[in-house]
Design a protein around this motif. Structure first.
Motif, short mmCIF file in Angstrom:
data_model
loop_
_atom_site.label_atom_id
_atom_site.label_comp_id
_atom_site.label_asym_id
_atom_site.label_seq_id
_atom_site.Cartn_x
_atom_site.Cartn_y
_atom_site.Cartn_z
N LEU A 92 -7.38 -4.64 -16.60
CA LEU A 92 -6.46 -3.53 -16.81
C LEU A 92 -6.37 -2.57 -15.63
O LEU A 92 -5.56 -1.65 -15.63
CB LEU A 92 -6.87 -2.75 -18.07
N GLN A 93 -7.21 -2.76 -14.63
CA GLN A 93 -7.23 -1.81 -13.51
C GLN A 93 -6.39 -2.25 -12.32
O GLN A 93 -6.32 -1.53 -11.33
CB GLN A 93 -8.68 -1.58 -13.05
N THR A 94 -5.82 -3.41 -12.38
CA THR A 94 -5.05 -3.89 -11.23
C THR A 94 -3.56 -3.86 -11.52
O THR A 94 -3.14 -3.74 -12.66
CB THR A 94 -5.45 -5.34 -10.87
N GLY A 95 -2.77 -4.00 -10.48
CA GLY A 95 -1.33 -4.03 -10.68
C GLY A 95 -0.57 -3.62 -9.45
O GLY A 95 -1.14 -3.19 -8.45
N GLN A 96 0.75 -3.77 -9.54
CA GLN A 96 1.65 -3.35 -8.47
C GLN A 96 2.83 -2.64 -9.10
O GLN A 96 3.36 -3.08 -10.12
CB GLN A 96 2.13 -4.56 -7.67
N ILE A 97 3.22 -1.53 -8.51
CA ILE A 97 4.32 -0.73 -9.04
C ILE A 97 5.38 -0.58 -7.96
O ILE A 97 5.10 -0.13 -6.85
CB ILE A 97 3.86 0.68 -9.49
N LEU A 126 1.31 0.77 -4.70
CA LEU A 126 2.61 1.39 -4.93
C LEU A 126 3.56 1.00 -3.81
O LEU A 126 3.24 1.13 -2.63
CB LEU A 126 2.49 2.92 -4.96
N GLU A 127 4.74 0.50 -4.18
CA GLU A 127 5.78 0.16 -3.20
C GLU A 127 6.95 1.11 -3.39
O GLU A 127 7.48 1.25 -4.49
CB GLU A 127 6.25 -1.28 -3.38
N VAL A 145 13.57 -2.21 -9.96
CA VAL A 145 12.33 -1.47 -9.73
C VAL A 145 11.68 -1.23 -11.09
O VAL A 145 12.32 -1.29 -12.13
CB VAL A 145 12.57 -0.12 -9.02
N ASP A 146 10.37 -0.96 -11.08
CA ASP A 146 9.65 -0.72 -12.33
C ASP A 146 9.96 0.64 -12.92
O ASP A 146 9.99 0.82 -14.14
CB ASP A 146 8.14 -0.83 -12.08
N GLU A 290 -0.10 4.14 -16.66
CA GLU A 290 -1.10 5.06 -16.13
C GLU A 290 -0.50 6.01 -15.10
O GLU A 290 -0.86 7.19 -15.05
CB GLU A 290 -2.26 4.27 -15.51
N LEU A 291 0.42 5.50 -14.28
CA LEU A 291 1.06 6.37 -13.28
C LEU A 291 1.89 7.45 -13.97
O LEU A 291 1.88 8.61 -13.56
CB LEU A 291 1.93 5.56 -12.33
#
Length: 307
Positions: A92-97, A126-127, A145-146, A290-291
């Motif tokens: 749950l701590q990884t990802g790309q936004i 973050l991108e 985009v997310d 989370e962001l």
């Protein structure tokens, strides 16, 4: 009809459509212009339709191209959601936004958002995708985009498709050369700017429409001397005494020219309100959620410090 086109070719076509230029898109996807052109032609041949109007300097989508662009964007979004769904289950701590942000908002907020968020979630990347707010709303709706950060209220006719989370609210100020007759005032009324020459953001930015609407509410049509997509050029033109500008208060901290001063606008008090927008029907990863929590917490200002 059965299709055998590759996903990567559709992604290349979307990049060309977004940039309206093969050269810029080729740089973005790290591909030669020739190879990119062949990939797009391959999609056109497979579908049996010309998707791009190449007769003008700036590429435009044909009617068929518009259909393929919107459908391909949605289809690829579904495929891209799969790693997010599986990744949430594993870690749950990884990802790309991928975050859509107008340039002015990016300048003021993104560096500190990225730094502060990275301190809590170092494995989440973050991108930043920079366009005017109108384009950002469209990208969120098309799942390009997310999430997006835009000025409120929304301009989209489909605003009911979005979740909206208020983010920041602050004053607009009058920016003028220090020798301007209004520069020494403690405040000004919008009505007093009727005969001024305005330096504004260009039409693709919601701030352009917002300032025109505020002027009309005060009883006049603003005289626009210059339009730009760059806030620093707007400041330079103002410093050259070519007109006045109305910009957010926090921007003043970025202004280095000592000839620029600001004056509060008292009547009506003009506020700059920003919001985070998400597409309601789209899955939001743990990282995105989370962001949003990070940005909308009451302590956010303390975390980011002065802009």
């Amino acid at each position: 009809m059965e299709f055998h086109m590759e996903i990567r070719d559709l992604e290349y076509f979307i990049e060309v459509a977004n940039h309206k230029n093969f050269t810029k898109a080729a740089l973005q996807v790290h591909l030669s212009q020739t190879a990119l052109s062949k990939a797009v032609k391959k999609v056109e041949n497979e579908l049996g339709f010309e998707l791009l109007d190449r007769s003008t300097r700036e590429l435009k989508l044909t009617d068929a191209g518009e259909v393929v662009y919107h459908q391909a964007t949605k289809a690829l979004s579904v495929l891209k959601d799969m790693p997010h769904l599986l990744g949430d289950l594993v870690n749950l701590q990884t990802g790309q936004i991928k975050m859509g942000v107008p340039p002015l908002i990016g300048t003021l907020f993104f560096p500190k958002i990225a730094k502060a968020f990275n301190e809590q979630y170092p494995k989440v990347s973050l991108e930043l995708i920079e366009f005017g707010a109108k384009k950002i709303e469209a990208l969120v709706e098309e799942a390009g985009v997310d999430m997006g950060i835009v000025m409120l209220p929304l301009t989209s006719v489909h605003d009911e498709h979005f979740h909206v989370y208020p983010f920041v609210k602050e004053r607009f100020l009058l920016y003028a050369h220090k020798n301007h007759p209004l520069a020494k005032r403690s405040s000004v009324w919008m009505k007093e700017l009727e005969h001024e020459k305005f330096i504004m953001f260009s039409e693709e930015f919601t701030l352009h429409d917002r300032l025109i609407q505020d002027a009309l509410k005060s009883g006049f049509v603003p005289s626009i001397a210059y339009k730009s997509s760059q806030w620093d050029l707007i400041i330079e033109l103002t410093a050259a005494e070519l007109g006045i500008a109305i910009l957010p208060e926090s921007l003043y901290a970025k202004v280095k020219d000592p000839n620029i001063t600001t004056v509060p606008i008292a009547d009506p008090e003009m506020m700059w309100e920003l919001g985070i927008i998400l597409l309601k029907e789209r899955y939001s990863s743990f990282a995105v959620r989370e962001l949003i929590n990070f940005l909308t917490e009451k302590q956010m200002t303390d975390k980011l410090g002065p802009i």
